[in-house]
Design a protein around this motif. Sequence first.
Motif, PDB file in Angstrom:
ATOM      1  N   LYS A  52       0.757  -1.043  -0.030  1.00  0.00           N
ATOM      2  CA  LYS A  52      -0.082  -0.121   0.163  1.00  0.00           C
ATOM      3  C   LYS A  52       0.783   1.263   0.041  1.00  0.00           C
ATOM      4  O   LYS A  52       0.590   2.231  -0.914  1.00  0.00           O
ATOM      5  N   GLN A  53       1.873   1.182   0.756  1.00  0.00           N
ATOM      6  CA  GLN A  53       2.798   2.429   0.784  1.00  0.00           C
ATOM      7  C   GLN A  53       3.446   2.444  -0.480  1.00  0.00           C
ATOM      8  O   GLN A  53       3.672   3.601  -0.968  1.00  0.00           O
ATOM      9  N   LEU A  54       3.860   1.438  -1.180  1.00  0.00           N
ATOM     10  CA  LEU A  54       4.382   1.601  -2.583  1.00  0.00           C
ATOM     11  C   LEU A  54       3.574   2.216  -3.456  1.00  0.00           C
ATOM     12  O   LEU A  54       4.024   2.920  -4.374  1.00  0.00           O
ATOM     13  N   MET A  55       2.160   1.677  -3.266  1.00  0.00           N
ATOM     14  CA  MET A  55       1.289   2.342  -4.317  1.00  0.00           C
ATOM     15  C   MET A  55       1.016   4.018  -4.035  1.00  0.00           C
ATOM     16  O   MET A  55       0.960   4.849  -4.861  1.00  0.00           O
ATOM     17  N   LEU A  56       1.011   4.273  -2.653  1.00  0.00           N
ATOM     18  CA  LEU A  56       0.948   5.672  -2.505  1.00  0.00           C
ATOM     19  C   LEU A  56       2.321   6.436  -3.028  1.00  0.00           C
ATOM     20  O   LEU A  56       2.047   7.743  -3.574  1.00  0.00           O
ATOM     21  N   ASP A  57       3.511   6.029  -2.844  1.00  0.00           N
ATOM     22  CA  ASP A  57       4.570   6.346  -3.323  1.00  0.00           C
ATOM     23  C   ASP A  57       4.370   6.606  -4.945  1.00  0.00           C
ATOM     24  O   ASP A  57       4.828   7.327  -5.741  1.00  0.00           O
ATOM     25  N   CYS A  58       4.025   5.496  -5.719  1.00  0.00           N
ATOM     26  CA  CYS A  58       3.726   5.442  -7.242  1.00  0.00           C
ATOM     27  C   CYS A  58       2.847   6.692  -7.502  1.00  0.00           C
ATOM     28  O   CYS A  58       2.927   7.199  -8.303  1.00  0.00           O
ATOM     29  N   LEU A  59       1.789   6.576  -6.551  1.00  0.00           N
ATOM     30  CA  LEU A  59       0.879   7.801  -6.702  1.00  0.00           C
ATOM     31  C   LEU A  59       1.487   9.108  -7.126  1.00  0.00           C
ATOM     32  O   LEU A  59       1.222  10.037  -7.967  1.00  0.00           O
ATOM     33  N   ARG A  60       2.220   9.330  -5.920  1.00  0.00           N
ATOM     34  CA  ARG A  60       3.238  10.495  -5.984  1.00  0.00           C
ATOM     35  C   ARG A  60       3.904  10.793  -7.408  1.00  0.00           C
ATOM     36  O   ARG A  60       3.794  11.888  -7.868  1.00  0.00           O
ATOM     37  N   TYR A  61       4.590   9.882  -7.703  1.00  0.00           N
ATOM     38  CA  TYR A  61       5.155   9.983  -9.078  1.00  0.00           C
ATOM     39  C   TYR A  61       4.376   9.970 -10.149  1.00  0.00           C
ATOM     40  O   TYR A  61       4.548  10.891 -11.005  1.00  0.00           O
ATOM     41  N   ILE A  62       3.289   9.418 -10.288  1.00  0.00           N
ATOM     42  CA  ILE A  62       2.330   9.256 -11.311  1.00  0.00           C
ATOM     43  C   ILE A  62       1.721  10.954 -11.364  1.00  0.00           C
ATOM     44  O   ILE A  62       1.739  11.437 -12.531  1.00  0.00           O
ATOM     45  N   ARG A  63       1.279  11.590 -10.203  1.00  0.00           N
ATOM     46  CA  ARG A  63       0.957  12.862 -10.242  1.00  0.00           C
ATOM     47  C   ARG A  63       1.782  13.882 -10.829  1.00  0.00           C
ATOM     48  O   ARG A  63       1.457  15.004 -11.069  1.00  0.00           O
ATOM     49  N   ASN A  64       3.142  13.456 -10.634  1.00  0.00           N
ATOM     50  CA  ASN A  64       4.182  14.464 -10.828  1.00  0.00           C
ATOM     51  C   ASN A  64       5.010  14.174 -12.311  1.00  0.00           C
ATOM     52  O   ASN A  64       5.756  14.814 -12.752  1.00  0.00           O
ATOM     53  N   ASP A  65       4.073  13.204 -12.982  1.00  0.00           N
ATOM     54  CA  ASP A  65       4.591  12.803 -14.215  1.00  0.00           C
ATOM     55  C   ASP A  65       6.102  12.268 -14.542  1.00  0.00           C
ATOM     56  O   ASP A  65       6.632  12.690 -15.326  1.00  0.00           O
ATOM     57  N   VAL A  66       6.494  11.386 -13.283  1.00  0.00           N
ATOM     58  CA  VAL A  66       7.724  11.068 -13.394  1.00  0.00           C
ATOM     59  C   VAL A  66       7.759   9.525 -13.032  1.00  0.00           C
ATOM     60  O   VAL A  66       8.625   9.201 -12.214  1.00  0.00           O
ATOM     61  N   ILE A  67       6.892   8.867 -13.597  1.00  0.00           N
ATOM     62  CA  ILE A  67       6.644   7.420 -13.405  1.00  0.00           C
ATOM     63  C   ILE A  67       7.903   6.556 -13.612  1.00  0.00           C
ATOM     64  O   ILE A  67       8.014   5.687 -12.757  1.00  0.00           O
ATOM     65  N   ALA A  68       8.740   6.968 -14.657  1.00  0.00           N
ATOM     66  CA  ALA A  68       9.954   6.185 -15.022  1.00  0.00           C
ATOM     67  C   ALA A  68      10.846   6.308 -13.827  1.00  0.00           C
ATOM     68  O   ALA A  68      11.617   5.569 -13.451  1.00  0.00           O
ATOM     69  N   GLU A  69      10.888   7.324 -13.263  1.00  0.00           N
ATOM     70  CA  GLU A  69      11.879   7.722 -11.840  1.00  0.00           C
ATOM     71  C   GLU A  69      11.401   6.860 -10.662  1.00  0.00           C
ATOM     72  O   GLU A  69      12.155   6.468 -10.052  1.00  0.00           O
ATOM     73  N   PHE A  70       9.973   6.685 -10.597  1.00  0.00           N
ATOM     74  CA  PHE A  70       9.420   5.554  -9.531  1.00  0.00           C
ATOM     75  C   PHE A  70      10.063   4.083  -9.564  1.00  0.00           C
ATOM     76  O   PHE A  70      10.906   3.896  -8.716  1.00  0.00           O
ATOM     77  N   GLN A  71      10.276   3.622 -10.841  1.00  0.00           N
ATOM     78  CA  GLN A  71      10.752   2.308 -10.720  1.00  0.00           C
ATOM     79  C   GLN A  71      12.406   2.355 -10.713  1.00  0.00           C
ATOM     80  O   GLN A  71      12.673   1.479  -9.967  1.00  0.00           O
ATOM     81  N   LYS A  72      12.996   3.366 -11.035  1.00  0.00           N
ATOM     82  CA  LYS A  72      14.372   3.464 -10.830  1.00  0.00           C
ATOM     83  C   LYS A  72      14.729   3.713  -9.200  1.00  0.00           C
ATOM     84  O   LYS A  72      15.338   3.131  -8.807  1.00  0.00           O
ATOM     85  N   ASN A  73      13.811   4.351  -8.813  1.00  0.00           N
ATOM     86  CA  ASN A  73      13.940   4.839  -7.423  1.00  0.00           C
ATOM     87  C   ASN A  73      13.652   3.700  -6.387  1.00  0.00           C
ATOM     88  O   ASN A  73      13.988   3.416  -5.265  1.00  0.00           O
ATOM     89  N   TYR A  74      12.498   2.988  -6.612  1.00  0.00           N
ATOM     90  CA  TYR A  74      11.940   1.879  -5.847  1.00  0.00           C
ATOM     91  C   TYR A  74      12.279   0.367  -6.494  1.00  0.00           C
ATOM     92  O   TYR A  74      11.604  -0.470  -6.051  1.00  0.00           O
ATOM     93  N   SER A  75      13.210   0.422  -7.272  1.00  0.00           N
ATOM     94  CA  SER A  75      13.340  -0.970  -7.768  1.00  0.00           C
ATOM     95  C   SER A  75      13.624  -2.127  -6.695  1.00  0.00           C
ATOM     96  O   SER A  75      13.098  -3.241  -6.952  1.00  0.00           O
ATOM     97  N   GLU A  76      14.281  -1.662  -5.899  1.00  0.00           N
ATOM     98  CA  GLU A  76      14.799  -2.819  -4.590  1.00  0.00           C
ATOM     99  C   GLU A  76      13.441  -3.078  -4.079  1.00  0.00           C
ATOM    100  O   GLU A  76      13.244  -4.419  -3.853  1.00  0.00           O
ATOM    101  N   ASP A  77      12.648  -2.232  -3.571  1.00  0.00           N
ATOM    102  CA  ASP A  77      11.303  -2.545  -3.191  1.00  0.00           C
ATOM    103  C   ASP A  77      10.459  -3.248  -3.765  1.00  0.00           C
ATOM    104  O   ASP A  77       9.705  -4.116  -3.344  1.00  0.00           O
TER     105      ASP A  77
END
Length: 93
Positions: A52-77
């Motif tokens: 759920k926390q990953l989803m909320l973090d992902c949501l933040r990246y989507i809202r800021n139009d930087v979803i590619a950065e989410f996978q890079k920054n959260y790849s280990e998680d």
Amino acid sequence: MINLDEAILSLNITWELDPAETKRLDRDIKSAEAYVADFAGYPIKETDTVAKQLMLDCLRYIRNDVIAEFQKNYSEDLIMLRNKYRVENELSD
């Protein structure tokens, strides 16, 4: 899994959303949930607070139009989440 109030709180939205903003936020919530669930490879449990926390973090990246950065920054998680669900599902078979 993420309700509108949780999303608003997580994104620090302090204004009243108009109908168009609410519709966009609903769409972004669904996208974040789908993104994390697809990466996990299995349905996400409602009680999984890490997912759920990953989803909320992902949501933040989507809202800021930087979803590619989410996978890079959260790849280990994301990899740990995938492995967790893989192990749980292999044990239940």
